[in-house]
Design an enzyme around this catalytic site. Structure first.
Site, PDB file in Angstrom:
ATOM      1  N   ASN A  78       0.620  -1.120   0.219  1.00  0.00           N
ATOM      2  CA  ASN A  78      -0.168  -0.158  -0.231  1.00  0.00           C
ATOM      3  C   ASN A  78       0.967   1.457   0.646  1.00  0.00           C
ATOM      4  O   ASN A  78       1.336   1.632   1.131  1.00  0.00           O
ATOM      5  CB  ASN A  78      -0.746   0.481   1.264  1.00  0.00           C
ATOM      6  CG  ASN A  78      -1.580   1.560   1.615  1.00  0.00           C
ATOM      7  OD1 ASN A  78      -1.318   2.070   0.571  1.00  0.00           O
ATOM      8  ND2 ASN A  78      -2.353   1.253   2.365  1.00  0.00           N
ATOM      9  N   LYS A  96       0.474   4.528  -1.358  1.00  0.00           N
ATOM     10  CA  LYS A  96       0.001   5.964  -0.231  1.00  0.00           C
ATOM     11  C   LYS A  96      -0.015   6.436  -1.043  1.00  0.00           C
ATOM     12  O   LYS A  96       0.552   6.520  -2.532  1.00  0.00           O
ATOM     13  CB  LYS A  96       0.407   6.262   1.536  1.00  0.00           C
ATOM     14  CG  LYS A  96      -0.062   4.244   1.999  1.00  0.00           C
ATOM     15  CD  LYS A  96       0.003   4.366   3.930  1.00  0.00           C
ATOM     16  CE  LYS A  96      -0.373   3.430   4.178  1.00  0.00           C
ATOM     17  NZ  LYS A  96      -0.323   3.471   6.071  1.00  0.00           N
ATOM     18  N   HIS A 142      -9.939   1.290   4.215  1.00  0.00           N
ATOM     19  CA  HIS A 142      -8.446   1.608   5.418  1.00  0.00           C
ATOM     20  C   HIS A 142      -8.333   2.680   6.117  1.00  0.00           C
ATOM     21  O   HIS A 142      -9.342   3.249   5.711  1.00  0.00           O
ATOM     22  CB  HIS A 142      -7.228   1.936   4.426  1.00  0.00           C
ATOM     23  CG  HIS A 142      -6.293   1.923   4.583  1.00  0.00           C
ATOM     24  ND1 HIS A 142      -5.555   3.129   5.893  1.00  0.00           N
ATOM     25  CD2 HIS A 142      -4.628   1.236   4.575  1.00  0.00           C
ATOM     26  CE1 HIS A 142      -4.194   2.788   5.821  1.00  0.00           C
ATOM     27  NE2 HIS A 142      -4.725   1.956   5.360  1.00  0.00           N
ATOM     28  N   GLU A 188      -7.382   4.649   6.851  1.00  0.00           N
ATOM     29  CA  GLU A 188      -7.165   6.446   6.548  1.00  0.00           C
ATOM     30  C   GLU A 188      -7.796   6.421   6.073  1.00  0.00           C
ATOM     31  O   GLU A 188      -8.673   8.281   5.765  1.00  0.00           O
ATOM     32  CB  GLU A 188      -5.822   6.572   5.275  1.00  0.00           C
ATOM     33  CG  GLU A 188      -4.783   6.468   6.764  1.00  0.00           C
ATOM     34  CD  GLU A 188      -3.623   5.799   6.416  1.00  0.00           C
ATOM     35  OE1 GLU A 188      -3.412   5.622   5.095  1.00  0.00           O
ATOM     36  OE2 GLU A 188      -2.231   5.596   7.117  1.00  0.00           O
ATOM     37  N   GLU A 244      -5.521  -4.972  10.511  1.00  0.00           N
ATOM     38  CA  GLU A 244      -4.498  -3.534  10.916  1.00  0.00           C
ATOM     39  C   GLU A 244      -5.089  -3.002  12.288  1.00  0.00           C
ATOM     40  O   GLU A 244      -5.906  -1.943  12.157  1.00  0.00           O
ATOM     41  CB  GLU A 244      -4.802  -3.271   9.678  1.00  0.00           C
ATOM     42  CG  GLU A 244      -3.947  -3.493   8.517  1.00  0.00           C
ATOM     43  CD  GLU A 244      -3.973  -2.265   7.459  1.00  0.00           C
ATOM     44  OE1 GLU A 244      -2.562  -2.019   6.739  1.00  0.00           O
ATOM     45  OE2 GLU A 244      -4.416  -1.195   7.206  1.00  0.00           O
ATOM     46  N   GLY A 268       1.910   2.498  10.544  1.00  0.00           N
ATOM     47  CA  GLY A 268       2.904   3.707  10.994  1.00  0.00           C
ATOM     48  C   GLY A 268       3.714   4.567  11.794  1.00  0.00           C
ATOM     49  O   GLY A 268       4.023   5.101  11.993  1.00  0.00           O
ATOM     50  N   SER A 293       3.351  -1.162  10.806  1.00  0.00           N
ATOM     51  CA  SER A 293       4.512  -1.478  10.780  1.00  0.00           C
ATOM     52  C   SER A 293       5.291  -2.955  10.779  1.00  0.00           C
ATOM     53  O   SER A 293       6.055  -2.908  11.457  1.00  0.00           O
ATOM     54  CB  SER A 293       5.112  -0.876  12.353  1.00  0.00           C
ATOM     55  OG  SER A 293       3.994   0.137  11.876  1.00  0.00           O
TER      56      SER A 293
HETATM   57  P1  PGA Z   1       2.261   0.783   7.593  1.00  0.00           P
HETATM   58  O1  PGA Z   1       0.917   0.831   6.642  1.00  0.00           O
HETATM   59  O2  PGA Z   1       3.032  -0.644   7.123  1.00  0.00           O
HETATM   60  O3  PGA Z   1       3.426   2.173   7.228  1.00  0.00           O
HETATM   61  O4  PGA Z   1       2.525   0.407   8.812  1.00  0.00           O
HETATM   62  C1  PGA Z   1       0.112  -0.154   6.623  1.00  0.00           C
HETATM   63  C2  PGA Z   1      -0.962   0.239   5.911  1.00  0.00           C
HETATM   64  O5  PGA Z   1      -1.445   1.214   6.415  1.00  0.00           O
HETATM   65  O6  PGA Z   1      -1.799  -0.397   5.256  1.00  0.00           O
END
Ligand code: PGA
Length: 241
Positions: A10, A12, A89, A91, A159, A165, A202
């Site tokens: 992903n 982003k 997701h 976000e 998740e 993150g 992460s």
């Molecule tokens: P990350 O994001 O690996 O940067 O923690 C995972 C995600 O948002 O799918």
């Protein structure tokens, strides 16, 4: 870990076209598996197509076409050869105020075009501390999959929001337990025990080998670390081989 493990990137809203060129020079010759799914920022999708890996999109809309400025429909994405869409997701839930009803409609629309849906679910730090994780996961699954009878094209990504993150990840036992719970909810609703559940939050090139020990997960959704081709290649090597 289960067989046919997947690694989903992903990416982003990262990278310029210049960065994408450098990234593809490293990724294209080295990634030869359909178990790797790369989801770039949608404007860059055409640069990723027609390779030995699969391509996904980070979001699709709930209608197939029309006056919806700025959106991309699953009909359009599928017509390009994009096989996967990430829906729900955290976000999108947080910054674009997507609720379970919208998520459900987006999934229904994507399934019409035979896309594989990566449905993201997970609890906040507060919900975890109030011991509400299972309740939250149950609600997210049940509402997102409402009126969906055939879940063959659904992949769940667990998740935990507090792990995205942050460089903080749950213990392997915590991930195992919550994935077991997700599988139990799916089994009770659909009598299916073959649905893939990924872990995301992460994941990086340093912790991947350890995370691969978790027996009940089918792969990983990788955010930050997927933007660095060298790190992402290490993760792929560990998971897919
Ligand atoms: P990350 O994001 O690996 O940067 O923690 C995972 C995600 O948002 O799918």
């Amino acid at each position: 870990m289960e067989k046919n493990k997947k690694v989903v990137a992903n990416m982003k809203m990262n990278m310029t076209i210049h960065d994408i060129g450098d990234y593809l020079k490293k990724i294209n010759p080295n990634v030869k598996s359909k178990d790797v799914v790369i989801c770039p920022t949608s404007i860059y999708i055409p640069y990723f197509l027609k390779q030995s890996y699969e391509v996904g999109i980070q979001n699709t809309y709930l209608y197939d076409e029309g006056a919806y400025t700025g959106e991309v429909s699953p009909k359009q994405a599928a017509s390009m050869g994009v096989k996967y869409t990430i829906i729900g997701h955290s976000e999108r839930r947080k910054y674009f105020l997507e609720d379970d009803l919208v998520i459900n409609k987006k999934i229904l629309e994507a399934l019409k075009y035979d896309m594989k849906v990566i449905l993201c679910i997970g609890e906040t730090k507060e919900e975890k501390s109030l011991l509400r994780t299972e309740r939250v996961l149950n609600k997210q699954i049940t509402r997102a999959l409402s009126d969906i009878n055939d879940i063959s094209n659904i992949i769940i990504a667990y998740e935990p929001i507090w792990a995205i993150g942050t460089s903080v990840i749950p213990t392997k036992e915590e991930i195992f337990k919550n994935v077991e719970y997700i599988k139990k909810v799916i089994f009770e609703k659909y009598q299916r025990d073959d649905i893939m559940v990924l872990y995301g939050g992460s994941v990086n090139e340093k912790n991947i080998s350890d995370l691969c020990d978790i027996e009940n997960i089918s792969g990983f959704l990788v955010g930050g670390a997927s933007n660095d081709a060298d790190k992402f290649l290490k993760i792929i090597k560990e998971v897919v081989g």
